[in-house]
Scaffold this motif. Structure first.
Motif, PDB file in Angstrom:
ATOM      1  N   LYS A 150       0.755  -1.182  -0.007  1.00 53.41           N
ATOM      2  CA  LYS A 150      -0.162  -0.043   0.033  1.00 53.41           C
ATOM      3  C   LYS A 150       0.887   1.110  -0.006  1.00 53.41           C
ATOM      4  O   LYS A 150       1.997   1.305   1.125  1.00 53.41           O
ATOM      5  N   SER A 204      -5.749  -8.319   5.363  1.00 58.09           N
ATOM      6  CA  SER A 204      -5.639  -7.004   4.296  1.00 58.09           C
ATOM      7  C   SER A 204      -5.244  -5.747   5.225  1.00 58.09           C
ATOM      8  O   SER A 204      -5.663  -5.733   6.279  1.00 58.09           O
ATOM      9  N   LYS A 250      -5.652  -2.697   3.712  1.00 55.57           N
ATOM     10  CA  LYS A 250      -6.175  -1.712   3.216  1.00 55.57           C
ATOM     11  C   LYS A 250      -6.730  -0.693   4.498  1.00 55.57           C
ATOM     12  O   LYS A 250      -6.945   0.649   3.874  1.00 55.57           O
ATOM     13  N   SER A 251      -7.048  -1.097   5.329  1.00 59.17           N
ATOM     14  CA  SER A 251      -7.549  -0.093   6.446  1.00 59.17           C
ATOM     15  C   SER A 251      -6.612   0.658   6.859  1.00 59.17           C
ATOM     16  O   SER A 251      -6.803   1.421   8.106  1.00 59.17           O
TER      17      SER A 251
END
Length: 516
Positions: free
Chosen positions: A22, A78, A80-81
């Motif tokens: 990310k 994940s 993403k958060s």
């Protein structure tokens, strides 16, 4: 110095197989690394974290902002958060070893930043700034001014890659290359670009050439360009190189705005001018500062210096003319510095900087003044930097007294008017007649009443250095007649010509009566 995520990532990628899971779009300036410890503030930090610990962050959305997480292993959930950026390193590496590797990256860039600062604040050059940056990038670094002159560049890389074929012996871009750029309409648009921009071109010798650039402006006008070549046109290399260019640009631009010039000869001369102004304004200038400024210009502390002040013969537009005149004078006489002080244009001449005779200099100087419709006052020659203020006062005195006494001359030397200055200073509120010898005044009155010429007789005697024969010839009388006059003068006034003090007073009195 704090680092960007792009610098850290690219530097790590030279050693480890890392990848971004990310990438934050937010510009992050990151402090030195720390190993993750739950509960500690991770904001604005580079965090080394284990894969299993990433799950804790992923379960707390937006728990940490503006952080770069370097994850050892593949995260179990994940990311993403997770706020910030996440880099993974799946090769087995101990956290301490990774911590030390990142510290080395920070150390390297700290050393770079310190070298940049030293160059900026301790009289370094554009070349110094580029030389210390060169090891950090794979491509060549160039600084080019608006006249297509290479101010500074990566010399070894340019030679190795053959890029110096586009430069002549004076580091100017070759005419063919200049013509190609001028003819390129897309290139012309780049002169107005404010931020970082890419430029690519197809070269018949080297193929596709990729560069990252940033313009330098002065008073909103294009002045030059900082360029870093891209040997690796990939996104990661491009982001890293852009971050390097932006940091280097800060120092390059700061140095340029300080001196408002890319010409190092002009810069070191500007440094000397600044110290001269400080001295004239009674600001402290250390011996070390003065010596450094002289050495940078090829001068020594024992060189013979002379200060010259210019005044106009007739009205001219001061600002434009003074700027032009300064450049013209410095071009005509290497070994001098021109600067403005108190609405006066001054010229400090190093009489030992260039091989020339004093007679030849003053002769050429007089022609220059005549052509420029200027007059000048010249100080005495001096070597002591502490004499600069006195030298300025001498130029003022030379002009003030010279113009009164000999208004048709083009320049006035202080030494030629010292006596006039001394007499003016000693008289104060008195006139010359009120201070001169009463015996001399008595002679003048006698001459008026009796129609004699005793005053001129005595004056001729002194002008001929008290030589009776020479004085008699000057007056066109026989020596015996002259001696008779001198006996009568002594009889009338009581003058004692054997007294040094009386003779000195009489000489001063003649000057007072004839020049005041």
């Amino acid at each position: 110095m704090n680092l960007t995520q792009d610098i850290i990532y690219y530097s790590l990628s030279r050693k480890y197989p890392v990848q971004f899971l990310k990438r934050s779009d937010t510009e992050m300036i990151l402090k030195r690394p720390m190993i993750y410890n739950e509960g500690e503030d991770c904001a604005d930090r580079t965090i080394i974290i284990l894969a299993e610990e990433m799950k804790t962050l992923a379960d707390r959305p937006n728990s940490e902002s503006n952080a770069l997480y370097i994850c050892l292993g593949k995260p179990l959930k994940s990311v993403k958060s997770v706020s910030g950026s996440v880099i993974t390193l799946e090769t087995e590496v101990a956290p301490a070893a990774l911590f030390n590797a990142i510290q080395e990256i920070y150390d390297r860039f700290d050393q770079w930043d310190e070298t940049l600062r030293t160059a900026l604040y301790e009289g370094g050059s554009f070349g110094d700034l580029i030389d210390c940056t060169d090891p950090l990038v794979t491509g060549s670094v160039f600084l080019v001014d608006k006249m297509f002159h290479y101010v500074a560049y990566s010399k070894e890389k340019s030679r190795r890659n053959g890029l110096n074929t586009y430069m002549d012996e004076n580091d100017n871009m070759t005419l063919d290359a200049v013509n190609d750029f001028i003819a390129d309409s897309e290139f012309q648009v780049l002169y107005e670009m404010q931020g970082v921009f890419d430029y690519s071109a197809d070269d018949p010798t080297f193929g596709a050439v990729h560069m990252i650039c940033k313009n330098i402006f002065q008073d909103n006008a294009y002045a030059g360009r900082l360029i870093v070549g891209l040997e690796d046109p990939g996104d990661d290399a491009k982001r890293y190189t852009t971050a390097i260019l932006q940091h280097l640009y800060f120092y390059i631009n700061k140095l340029y705005q300080t001196y408002r010039s890319f010409d190092m000869k002009e810069i070191v001369l500007s440094s000397l001018r600044s110290l001269l102004l400080d001295s004239l304004n009674n600001r402290e200038v250390s011996k070390e500062q003065w010596q450094k400024a002289l050495e940078e210009n090829g001068w020594t502390t024992t060189d013979r210096l002379q200060l010259i002040q210019f005044r106009q013969k007739r009205h001219y537009t001061k600002n434009i003319y003074a700027e032009f005149l300064s450049a013209e004078i410095e071009r005509k006489w290497p070994g001098c510095a021109c600067f403005e002080y108190d609405d006066r244009l001054l010229m400090l001449v190093n009489q030992d900087a260039e091989p020339r005779s004093e007679k030849g200099f003053y002769q050429a100087f007089a022609y220059f003044l005549r052509e420029s419709l200027l007059i000048a006052g010249l100080s005495r020659i001096f070597t002591d930097r502490n004499q600069l203020r006195f030298a300025y006062n001498q130029t003022e005195t030379a002009l003030d007294f010279g113009l009164k006494k000999e208004p048709t001359l083009w320049y006035y030397k202080f030494d030629d008017y010292v006596l006039n200055y001394m007499l003016n200073q000693c008289t104060g509120e008195f006139s010359g007649e009120q201070l001169c010898s009463g015996k001399l005044l008595a002679l003048k009155r006698h001459d008026t009443e009796k129609r004699t010429a005793y005053y001129e007789t005595l004056r001729a005697y002194f002008k001929c250095r008290m030589n009776a024969m020479a004085a008699a010839k000057t007056l066109y009388i026989h020596r015996s007649s002259f001696l008779s006059r001198m006996d009568r003068i002594i009889e009338l006034t009581g003058i004692d010509l054997d007294s040094d003090e009386e003779v000195f007073y009489l000489l001063l009195s003649f000057h007072l009566l004839e020049n005041m």
